[in-house]
Design an enzyme around this catalytic site. Sequence first.
Site, mmCIF file in Angstrom:
data_model
loop_
_atom_site.group_PDB
_atom_site.id
_atom_site.type_symbol
_atom_site.label_atom_id
_atom_site.label_comp_id
_atom_site.label_asym_id
_atom_site.label_seq_id
_atom_site.Cartn_x
_atom_site.Cartn_y
_atom_site.Cartn_z
ATOM 1 C CG ASP A 280 -2.023 0.990 1.230
ATOM 2 O OD1 ASP A 280 -3.014 0.859 0.483
ATOM 3 O OD2 ASP A 280 -1.870 1.953 2.001
ATOM 4 C CE1 TYR B 22 -7.879 5.033 -0.737
ATOM 5 C CE2 TYR B 22 -8.993 4.287 -2.732
ATOM 6 C CZ TYR B 22 -7.860 4.345 -1.940
ATOM 7 O OH TYR B 22 -6.722 3.723 -2.352
ATOM 8 C CE1 TYR C 5 -4.963 7.244 0.326
ATOM 9 C CE2 TYR C 5 -4.466 7.519 2.658
ATOM 10 C CZ TYR C 5 -4.819 6.713 1.591
ATOM 11 O OH TYR C 5 -5.025 5.370 1.783
ATOM 12 C CG HIS D 291 -5.520 -3.245 -0.314
ATOM 13 N ND1 HIS D 291 -4.725 -2.830 -1.358
ATOM 14 C CD2 HIS D 291 -5.212 -2.427 0.742
ATOM 15 C CE1 HIS D 291 -3.969 -1.810 -0.965
ATOM 16 N NE2 HIS D 291 -4.246 -1.558 0.304
#
Length: 316
Positions: free
Chosen positions: A101, A150, A230, A295
């Site tokens: 990730d 998201y 992010y 995931h």
Amino acid sequence: MEKIEHTTVPTNGINMHIASIGTGPVILFLHGFPELWYSWRHQLLSLSSHGYRCIAPDLRGFGDTDAPPSSASYTALHIVGDLVGLLDHLGIDQVFLVGHDWGAMMAWYFCWLRPDRVKALVSLSVPFFPRNPAMKLLDSLRASLGDDYYFCWFQEPGVAEKDFACVDTAILMKKFFSVFGPDLLFIPKEIGFSGLKTPETLPSWLSEEDINYFASKFNKKGFTGGLNYYRASDLTWELTAPWTGLKIKVPAKLITGDQDIVYHMPGIKEYIDNGGFKKDVPVLQGVVVMEGVAHFINQEKPEEISTHIYDFIKKF
């Protein structure tokens, strides 16, 4: 688990918590969101038994590592700087790198920026995303998927944090571990993430004890540090302009699941299958797509992932 040692190391202006076990060549494990060193618990035990020194930090902003308040402190240059400082402090010249990730994203940046410190990379879930000089990643996602996707929804400071606070953190973790694939994740503004369905039962690979460990750390630290990865993506794009077009020169392997949200993002399958990925990573050693796996692949299929990692790195 009791054999795993926990220490705190000063690096790049922060204090970083690391979990470690074993002796031998070093494997550095980098977790994603919303995770911790604990996501690698199975791999730490397995690969240390094969004669490796396994190190898994809580990355900047997570767990027992410091969390600077500004999102501007979470660019790829900061994270790679943390990791270089960690290796320098421990007297380690080179490592095998394993990331998942956001940890995989940062592992690719590590290989991109400091290939001299990495023997080989195993990336879980996330392929290398070459810098597009014409468009930022966030702009690309907004254009193709909209503001409710998201990654885009996480951008506004305080919005996700306020929403997450509406439910118990343990319930929130159960939601997180169930929603990242195969369908793309959109957050309806009227219900938020907290309003998404909570799974009735935990998957077989996750226990209540696991959930409670994650929840206890996020209760203490909060989610802002993790969300700042992010929010720093645009700044990372700006700062990495000098490296545009540079290929990955570290031997690498990608392992993903065919139910992974990243694998189902627009263009990703084509990029992996049609030669784009291999062009950007000329020393790519292979791609494994595991059937029926989503995931959180290192927790969902711990034995298989540990075997894949070992079979790859033992060649070097």
